[in-house]
Design an enzyme around this catalytic site. Structure first.
Site, PDB file in Angstrom:
ATOM      1  N   CYS A   2       3.693 -10.099  -2.396  1.00  0.00           N
ATOM      2  CA  CYS A   2       5.107  -9.896  -2.663  1.00  0.00           C
ATOM      3  C   CYS A   2       5.880 -11.203  -2.627  1.00  0.00           C
ATOM      4  O   CYS A   2       5.354 -12.258  -2.319  1.00  0.00           O
ATOM      5  CB  CYS A   2       5.714  -8.976  -1.593  1.00  0.00           C
ATOM      6  SG  CYS A   2       4.775  -7.465  -1.312  1.00  0.00           S
ATOM      7  N   VAL A  53      -1.184  -3.853  -4.390  1.00  0.00           N
ATOM      8  CA  VAL A  53      -2.624  -4.065  -4.263  1.00  0.00           C
ATOM      9  C   VAL A  53      -3.258  -2.963  -3.427  1.00  0.00           C
ATOM     10  O   VAL A  53      -4.362  -2.519  -3.702  1.00  0.00           O
ATOM     11  CB  VAL A  53      -2.910  -5.458  -3.638  1.00  0.00           C
ATOM     12  CG1 VAL A  53      -4.373  -5.637  -3.330  1.00  0.00           C
ATOM     13  CG2 VAL A  53      -2.422  -6.559  -4.577  1.00  0.00           C
ATOM     14  N   GLU A  79      -1.760 -10.353   2.966  1.00  0.00           N
ATOM     15  CA  GLU A  79      -2.855  -9.403   3.069  1.00  0.00           C
ATOM     16  C   GLU A  79      -3.549  -9.592   4.413  1.00  0.00           C
ATOM     17  O   GLU A  79      -3.860 -10.721   4.798  1.00  0.00           O
ATOM     18  CB  GLU A  79      -3.865  -9.663   1.943  1.00  0.00           C
ATOM     19  CG  GLU A  79      -4.659  -8.459   1.547  1.00  0.00           C
ATOM     20  CD  GLU A  79      -3.816  -7.437   0.795  1.00  0.00           C
ATOM     21  OE1 GLU A  79      -3.692  -6.307   1.314  1.00  0.00           O
ATOM     22  OE2 GLU A  79      -3.280  -7.751  -0.279  1.00  0.00           O
ATOM     23  N   ASP A 102      -1.534  -2.162   4.898  1.00  0.00           N
ATOM     24  CA  ASP A 102      -1.521  -3.143   5.981  1.00  0.00           C
ATOM     25  C   ASP A 102      -0.096  -3.457   6.419  1.00  0.00           C
ATOM     26  O   ASP A 102       0.129  -3.934   7.531  1.00  0.00           O
ATOM     27  CB  ASP A 102      -2.267  -4.419   5.577  1.00  0.00           C
ATOM     28  CG  ASP A 102      -1.731  -5.073   4.315  1.00  0.00           C
ATOM     29  OD1 ASP A 102      -1.033  -4.396   3.539  1.00  0.00           O
ATOM     30  OD2 ASP A 102      -2.020  -6.260   4.080  1.00  0.00           O
TER      31      ASP A 102
END
Length: 613
Positions: A2, A53, A79, A102
């Site tokens: 992002c 994702v 991530e 996450d």
């Protein structure tokens, strides 16, 4: 993946300032083309753009979570590769989750552990959490600085963003550059001193640091750094651990709900990552996609030199067939390569690595058409010692950064007033001493080993940062996420303390890594001499940037004219900049790249409407 931006103020009500935070977020839409959102409260405004994702529905941001009547909000770029381990630990403590993203795990870990949550994380990240109950902002960045985060403190407000352009969109912030910024561009550039944002009063949150902002002010703390200690493992054990850590990192980083690939050059680093990733995908009944880049005409014009001994194209096809990947070739047009200097500049917000940036921008723009996530071998050279200056006696003994060359010659291109203002040699020496003072010493280490430890530290904290900036900005400009298994902090920490004589096994670049991978990757790759990211050798590019620079200095309204010695730059053009070949900076930046760098500086001053103060 992002783009994030935010504005926190305790002196004004932000609930009606949605247009400001929306304009900041708008600047980051390339980083997150799939969705975007804003969130506002009295003292905090967040914007986030999202590249989806993992968990399209459950990972929506800004994400709000309430716990024990307290509200927490997160915006997050990154991530986590140990999401499931953290989720399990939090679940055992009684927490529940609405999805499998996450983002939710990260926010919940902050709720449970506060600032200590960063010690739990394995991943690449830059995130902000607003604690509505405590009226406190928490910002943090990953250990190696893979994901970017910039901020400024203006008029009692803390303003931050993934990229500088988001901060410049705020009405409190002006695009100003002082003598420090000019020294960064003309002396250090295209590297950048950690923490320095080049624009006046804009700063980078350094890797391995976090920031808190409340009514009591701004506080910054370091939570991670390299620690020097004796290496106790023998050679066989060391190689086994390296293989395990790289294998584990490569496979962990395959986590995705969208198509992914690896960037395959046919070299040691990208091949290793591709092999380990493909092993897991094959067990899952799939096959790894790989991509490589080259330039139209390079087959005709490539000539080996001390920095580029061979061409990637010779080995890519061999490696792809041997490790059985679905390979894709991307060829860059040299005219387009020059034109892309401008979007590459805008992606970075600063003059960068010239066509080394623009080629990656064009390459990854094509990769994005087939996948959303890519694995890269970035970082191996800094961690294992792959560059020529790790073995060059003159470079090792030089009392400066080994990749910054020809400073005195380049200063002739500037006006005497600018040279006097930026104090180039003093500035370079100050930054070098600053870096050396950070190096974690090992008591009792011999002189040669201590110096090599310094060289590794310079590379891992300065040179690597430039390449991570490049990879992040060029990939995210196309909405593509790139992951870097060699920079898993567990691997970096372990290799840091391996003595130089072991890293330099067989007196070869990355000798220890080569030996560790024997039997796991094709032997032709193990034996291949190190070659850097490919660049064009087609004279079309040199001619185009040379003519472009001539147009700039012939135009009396060009902003760069206030900074340069026009006579010397004209001489540079007339001599085809041959005195700067093969490289005045790093391995890849020679005469054509100097033309391109000056072009980028002019366009930067112009397009960002920069005021020199």
């Amino acid at each position: 993946m992002c783009g994030i931006a935010g504005w926190v103020s305790f002196g004004e009500d932000l609930t009606h300032r949605s247009s400001v935070i929306a304009s900041m977020g708008e600047k980051l839409k390339n980083r997150g083309p799939d969705s975007w959102g804003v969130w506002l409260s009295s003292h905090c405004a967040f914007a986030q753009t999202r590249l989806i994702v993992i968990d399209p529905e459950g990972g929506v941001q800004p994400m709000i979570k309430e716990y024990e009547d307290k509200k927490y909000v997160i915006v997050y770029n990154g991530e986590l590769y140990n999401t499931e381990e953290i989720r399990s630990e939090l679940a055992s403590l009684g927490y529940t989750f609405n999805g499998h993203s996450d983002t939710e795990v990260l926010l919940t870990s902050y709720i449970e552990w506060g600032t200590e949550c960063v010690y739990k994380l394995n991943g690449i990240y830059a995130f902000a959490v607003w604690d509505e109950h405590e009226n406190r902002l928490f910002l943090s960045r990953d250990r190696l600085g893979v994901k970017p985060l910039f901020y400024t403190y203006k008029n009692g407000s803390l303003i931050f963003g993934s990229e500088i352009k988001a901060i410049l969109a705020h009405p409190y912030v002006q695009a100003e550059v002082d003598e420090e910024g000019l020294a960064e561009i003309f002396v250090m550039g295209p590297t950048r001193t950690p923490g320095v944002g080049v624009f006046r009063n804009i700063y980078e949150l350094k890797p391995g640091h976090f920031l808190t902002f409340s009514k009591s002010g701004v506080k910054i703390e370091k939570y991670w750094s390299l620690i020097s200690r004796e290496h106790e493992d023998d050679l066989d054990t060391t190689m086994e651990k390296i293989r395990f850590l790289l294998d584990d990192a490569s496979k962990r980083q395959l986590v995705s709900d969208v198509p992914l690939c690896s960037l395959l050059s046919g070299g040691l680093d990208s091949t290793a990552v591709s092999v380990f990733a493909n092993e897991k995908l094959k067990r899952l009944g799939s096959k790894l996609k790989t991509y490589s880049v080259d330039y139209i005409g390079n087959d005709k014009y490539f000539k080996p030199n001390q920095f580029q001994p061979n061409s990637d194209s010779d080995l890519v096809e061999i490696v792809s067939k041997e490790i059985n990947t679905n390979h894709n070739y991307v060829y860059v047009d040299n005219e387009e390569l020059a034109d892309a200097l401008i979007p590459a500049l805008y992606a970075r917000d600063l003059p960068g690595m010239a066509d080394v940036d623009s080629s990656l921008y064009l390459f990854l723009r094509e990769v994005k058409k087939g996948v959303k996530v890519a694995l890269s071998g970035e970082g191996a050279d800094e961690v294992f010692g792959g560059y020529p200056w790790f073995r060059n006696k003159t470079a090792i003994e030089a009392n400066t950064f080994p990749w910054i060359r020809m400073v005195k010659e380049r200063m002739k291109l500037l006006s005497p007033q600018v040279v006097k203002l930026i104090r180039p040699i003093e500035y370079l020496n100050d930054r070098y001493r600053e870096a050396l003072n950070e190096v974690p010493k090992l008591p009792g280490e011999d002189k040669e080993s201590a110096r090599m430890r310094e060289i590794f530290y310079l590379n891992q904290t300065r040179f690597l940062a430039m390449l991570l900036d490049r990879m992040d900005r060029m990939s995210m400009a196309s909405g593509l996420e790139v992951r870097v298994p060699f920079l898993d902090h567990r691997l970096v920490e372990y290799v840091w303390n391996i003595p130089w004589e072991m890293k330099n096994l067989h007196n070869r670049e990355k000798g220890l890594l080569r030996e560790s991978l024997k039997g796991y990757i094709p032997i032709v790759v193990v034996e291949r001499k190190k070659s850097p990211y490919p660049k064009t050798h087609n004279p079309v590019f040199r001619r185009k940037v040379k003519g472009w620079l001539q147009e700039i200095i012939d135009n009396p309204s060009s902003p760069i004219l206030q900074l340069i010695n026009r006579t010397e730059v004209q001489n540079l053009i007339d001599t085809d900049a041959r005195d700067y070949d093969p490289a005045w900076f790093s391995q890849l930046m020679g005469g054509p790249q100097l033309f391109a760098y000056l072009i980028q500086i002019n366009e930067w001053l112009l397009k960002y409407n920069i005021k020199i103060v």
